[in-house]
Design an enzyme around this catalytic site. Structure first.
Site, PDB file in Angstrom:
ATOM      1  N   ASN A  62      -3.979  29.824 -33.256  1.00  0.00           N
ATOM      2  CA  ASN A  62      -5.108  30.744 -33.163  1.00  0.00           C
ATOM      3  C   ASN A  62      -5.709  30.809 -31.764  1.00  0.00           C
ATOM      4  O   ASN A  62      -6.285  31.827 -31.386  1.00  0.00           O
ATOM      5  CB  ASN A  62      -6.190  30.297 -34.161  1.00  0.00           C
ATOM      6  CG  ASN A  62      -7.541  30.900 -33.856  1.00  0.00           C
ATOM      7  OD1 ASN A  62      -7.760  32.093 -34.022  1.00  0.00           O
ATOM      8  ND2 ASN A  62      -8.468  30.075 -33.388  1.00  0.00           N
ATOM      9  N   TYR A  84      -3.227  39.226 -20.895  1.00  0.00           N
ATOM     10  CA  TYR A  84      -3.559  38.996 -22.310  1.00  0.00           C
ATOM     11  C   TYR A  84      -2.657  39.839 -23.204  1.00  0.00           C
ATOM     12  O   TYR A  84      -2.086  39.339 -24.177  1.00  0.00           O
ATOM     13  CB  TYR A  84      -5.025  39.335 -22.557  1.00  0.00           C
ATOM     14  CG  TYR A  84      -5.449  39.184 -24.003  1.00  0.00           C
ATOM     15  CD1 TYR A  84      -5.848  37.940 -24.494  1.00  0.00           C
ATOM     16  CD2 TYR A  84      -5.454  40.266 -24.878  1.00  0.00           C
ATOM     17  CE1 TYR A  84      -6.243  37.788 -25.811  1.00  0.00           C
ATOM     18  CE2 TYR A  84      -5.852  40.129 -26.192  1.00  0.00           C
ATOM     19  CZ  TYR A  84      -6.242  38.883 -26.662  1.00  0.00           C
ATOM     20  OH  TYR A  84      -6.623  38.740 -27.979  1.00  0.00           O
ATOM     21  N   GLY A 112      -7.699  26.230 -31.237  1.00  0.00           N
ATOM     22  CA  GLY A 112      -8.895  27.025 -30.979  1.00  0.00           C
ATOM     23  C   GLY A 112      -9.933  26.826 -32.072  1.00  0.00           C
ATOM     24  O   GLY A 112     -10.717  27.723 -32.389  1.00  0.00           O
ATOM     25  N   ALA A 113      -9.976  25.604 -32.630  1.00  0.00           N
ATOM     26  CA  ALA A 113     -10.770  25.353 -33.826  1.00  0.00           C
ATOM     27  C   ALA A 113     -12.259  25.227 -33.561  1.00  0.00           C
ATOM     28  O   ALA A 113     -13.053  25.206 -34.497  1.00  0.00           O
ATOM     29  CB  ALA A 113     -10.267  24.090 -34.520  1.00  0.00           C
ATOM     30  N   SER A 167      -2.580  40.237 -31.476  1.00  0.00           N
ATOM     31  CA  SER A 167      -3.691  41.142 -31.197  1.00  0.00           C
ATOM     32  C   SER A 167      -3.206  42.582 -31.229  1.00  0.00           C
ATOM     33  O   SER A 167      -2.023  42.873 -30.967  1.00  0.00           O
ATOM     34  CB  SER A 167      -4.278  40.840 -29.816  1.00  0.00           C
ATOM     35  OG  SER A 167      -5.182  41.840 -29.408  1.00  0.00           O
ATOM     36  N   ILE A 210     -12.645  41.485 -33.263  1.00  0.00           N
ATOM     37  CA  ILE A 210     -13.346  40.614 -34.193  1.00  0.00           C
ATOM     38  C   ILE A 210     -14.699  40.251 -33.575  1.00  0.00           C
ATOM     39  O   ILE A 210     -14.819  40.095 -32.361  1.00  0.00           O
ATOM     40  CB  ILE A 210     -12.535  39.324 -34.435  1.00  0.00           C
ATOM     41  CG1 ILE A 210     -11.080  39.656 -34.740  1.00  0.00           C
ATOM     42  CG2 ILE A 210     -13.142  38.496 -35.560  1.00  0.00           C
ATOM     43  CD1 ILE A 210     -10.156  38.452 -34.633  1.00  0.00           C
TER      44      ILE A 210
END
Length: 249
Positions: free
Chosen positions: A89, A155, A15-16, A141, A188
């Site tokens: 990530n 999720y 997920g960069a 999360s 976030i």
């Protein structure tokens, strides 16, 4: 006394191309490490490549396809690259609750948020084990602990399973010098918050967070760099909460 000097490591971050992935990459680069940026969207990774040069490698992969993951890992090996640190990530959010969650959505969320993390860990653990050093950091999360305040069913379940994966791998790998930890952030300031939640939802959430603000990507990145540090080698099987006091356990 153990040597706590930070040796330069090779760190793969999934997920960069996203806000959080980039923040984690910058944090690790500033520690002196090199990074392998993994994402489906190469263009989102090229700015870091231009800024940091040879210390940044990019790897285009589709996390929803195990065969693509396997091919990407082979490409790394063919280039003579290793992975000392794996930061799982990448994640995709859905706000659909159970009645609105299709089986197709469920399977796609699980593939990206959970199965890819398992596949990548499985690919790189043998080399970490042989060298008797490694770090695996799984980004979970708050939704895993609350059932999802605004997050959807798939999720929330995928992130709960990430915590179980963290515990399991930590127990299996501790004796090999490999630590496995998780981070459970909440809200976030990424597109998940700024674009996938309405203004009304954001205002309601802010009213419930004791510190009265959203988390900044750099704050989660700091936790990543802390867990990679040599001095964090006695910490494994932990889930670090970053939720501004929204949830205690």
């Amino acid at each position: 006394m153990r040597d706590c000097t930070n040796t330069p490591r090779s760190c793969l971050i999934t997920g960069a191309a996203g806000v959080l992935g980039k923040a984690a990459a910058v944090g690790l680069l500033e520690m002196g490490h090199s990074v392998i940026l993994a994402d489906l969207h190469e263009e989102g990774m090229l700015d870091l490549k231009r800024s940091y040069g040879d210390r940044v490698h990019t790897l285009v992969m589709d996390l929803s396809r195990p065969a693509d993951l396997e091919a990407a890992c082979r490409r790394l090996l063919d280039q003579g690259l290793r992975v000392d640190v794996l930061v799982n990530n990448a994640g995709i959010l859905t706000t659909n609750k159970v009645d609105a969650t299709s089986l197709e959505e469920w399977e796609h969320i699980m593939a990206v948020n959970l199965t890819a993390s398992f596949c990548l860990a499985k690919a790189f653990i043998p080399d970490m084990r042989e060298r008797r050093w490694g770090r695996i950091i799984n980004v979970s999360s708050l939704a895993a602990k609350t059932g999802g305040l605004t997050a959807g069913t798939a999720y929330s379940v995928s992130k709960g399973a990430m915590i179980a994966l963290t515990f399991t791998l930590a127990a299996e790998l501790a004796s090999y010098g490999i630590t496995v930890n998780g981070i459970a952030p909440a809200y976030i300031m990424t597109p998940m918050v700024s674009q996938q939640l309405t203004q009304e939802q954001r205002d309601t959430i802010l009213g419930k967070i004791p510190v009265s603000r959203f988390c900044e990507p750099e704050e989660v990145a700091h936790t990543v760099t802390f867990l990679v540090d040599e001095r964090a080698g006695f910490i494994t099987g932990e889930i670090i909460d970053q939720n501004g006091g929204l949830h205690f356990d």
